[in-house]
Motif scaffolding. Sequence first.
Motif, short mmCIF file in Angstrom:
data_model
loop_
_atom_site.label_atom_id
_atom_site.label_comp_id
_atom_site.label_asym_id
_atom_site.label_seq_id
_atom_site.Cartn_x
_atom_site.Cartn_y
_atom_site.Cartn_z
N MET A 154 0.88 -1.31 -0.12
CA MET A 154 0.00 -0.19 -0.02
C MET A 154 0.88 1.23 -0.01
O MET A 154 0.49 2.26 -0.61
CB MET A 154 -1.01 0.02 1.18
CG MET A 154 -1.75 1.42 1.35
SD MET A 154 -2.57 1.52 2.85
CE MET A 154 -1.34 1.94 4.12
N ILE A 274 -4.88 3.91 -7.35
CA ILE A 274 -5.59 3.89 -6.24
C ILE A 274 -6.35 2.57 -5.81
O ILE A 274 -6.37 2.11 -4.67
CB ILE A 274 -7.03 5.12 -6.37
CG1 ILE A 274 -6.18 6.44 -6.67
CG2 ILE A 274 -7.77 4.95 -5.24
CD1 ILE A 274 -7.13 7.40 -7.03
N ALA A 275 -6.83 1.86 -6.70
CA ALA A 275 -7.37 0.72 -6.53
C ALA A 275 -6.44 -0.33 -5.90
O ALA A 275 -6.67 -1.09 -4.97
CB ALA A 275 -7.88 -0.01 -7.82
N THR A 277 -3.80 0.43 -4.25
CA THR A 277 -3.34 0.93 -2.77
C THR A 277 -4.49 0.61 -2.06
O THR A 277 -4.19 -0.21 -0.90
CB THR A 277 -3.31 2.40 -2.84
OG1 THR A 277 -2.35 3.03 -3.93
CG2 THR A 277 -2.96 2.98 -1.52
N VAL A 278 -5.65 0.56 -2.25
CA VAL A 278 -6.92 0.46 -1.36
C VAL A 278 -6.98 -0.94 -1.07
O VAL A 278 -7.31 -1.58 -0.14
CB VAL A 278 -8.19 1.13 -1.89
CG1 VAL A 278 -9.43 0.73 -1.14
CG2 VAL A 278 -7.93 2.55 -2.04
N ALA A 279 -6.58 -1.83 -1.93
CA ALA A 279 -6.58 -3.53 -2.07
C ALA A 279 -5.60 -4.04 -1.45
O ALA A 279 -6.09 -4.95 -0.68
CB ALA A 279 -6.99 -3.87 -3.55
N SER A 280 -4.40 -3.46 -1.18
CA SER A 280 -3.28 -4.49 -0.45
C SER A 280 -3.59 -4.56 0.66
O SER A 280 -3.54 -6.03 1.10
CB SER A 280 -2.22 -3.30 -0.49
OG SER A 280 -2.01 -2.91 -1.89
N VAL A 332 -7.07 -3.80 -8.62
CA VAL A 332 -7.43 -4.80 -7.30
C VAL A 332 -6.68 -6.05 -7.45
O VAL A 332 -6.00 -6.62 -6.68
CB VAL A 332 -8.87 -4.82 -7.26
CG1 VAL A 332 -9.43 -6.08 -6.29
CG2 VAL A 332 -9.64 -3.63 -7.01
#
Length: 409
Positions: A154, A274-275, A277-280, A332
């Motif tokens: 992330m 961004i996806a 980063t958010v999914a990690s 993702v």
Amino acid sequence: MTTTPASDRLSTADQDHWLTPGVRGIGSASFLADVGHEIPTALLPSLLTATLGAPAAALGAIEGVSDALAGAARFGGGFLADDPARRCKVAVGGYTTTAVLGAATAAATSVWQVGVLRAAAWTARGLRVPARNALLADIVPASAYGRAYGFERMMDNLGAIFGPLLALGLVAWLGVRWAIGLSVIPGLLAAVAIVYAIRHTPKPTDRDKVPLRLRVRPVLGGELGRLTGAIAAFEVGNVAATLLILRATELLTPGHGTKTATTIALGLYTAYNIAATVASVPAGRLADRLGGRGPLLVLAAGAAAFAVSYGLFAVTDTAVAVLVVPFVLAGVGIGAVETAQHSAVAALAPKDLRGSAFGLLAAVQSLGNLAACAIAGILWTALSPAAAFTYLAAWMLLALAGFALTLRR
């Protein structure tokens, strides 16, 4: 009296709370290092073409050689990182050298100087990767590998978002050369962060020392070897995000014009980052919660997300709202897969071979990505973009089958 290995000497607090100072230090190093090297990366085309008057072919040659050396260095850095004491030195040296050499391209007065500095910086960057990953496995319990590696991924992805934005601001304020030169600041701060992380790592003892030798066959034995085969299938289908940007640009250009299409495509790429980063972290948390099978299930889910994404790129229309879907799915997917790959290798590799295992993983990633980009590019040119993405989706389905087979075993 028996001496406990460094990797086993984890306090109760470390086991209960995975986000320790060491984990935060490694995450901060990944963020700052990515900011530091994204600035010269984003500005390298301008430095070569506009400032030094080099052709576009020079950029391609420099990047190709640098990426190849970085891949080889990751493999070599793996067996250097098997020893806990050595991996600390490699990590600090790698972060520091990358920062200094990357920023030094600002003073280059010829194309060959840029090429040498870029290649050397990328070699140092490759050497430090297995050491960082093995170091992270030393400071968290196995039950928290997913969350720890998810946090590191992330922070790395955040750096990939913030670095180019900072580069744009610095160029507008000071110009290209000054912007590249100032990239040394976040790079050196990354080295400070990794030193901070090492200070919160159990110190190795004589019992932890590992002789310096290249060991590949022991790494490929058993379950880790089978998993590496499935990961290789995934990486052969894991094409660079630049091809996703190109696909979106080509689809959007007829209706929006080249300039607007390029801007929209870069915005979609931002959504991809961004996806990722958010999914990690959620992917890592899920891997931990599901226990021993967790990383494999997350890997399978990531491969499935890529298969759907590539399928949509093969058949999608020109609506921006529709194009967002495959970009987000790919983001993702990469956030989940990178986290689960590191978590699985840390869990399956013998403690004295962690460095070599991470080095081998990095080599598989580099060679697979090279094959994916080369073959997809040929299919794109000779047949069509749809053929290229259909080929990539087929590899993702093969990887999904490989993860499922490993899971059953």
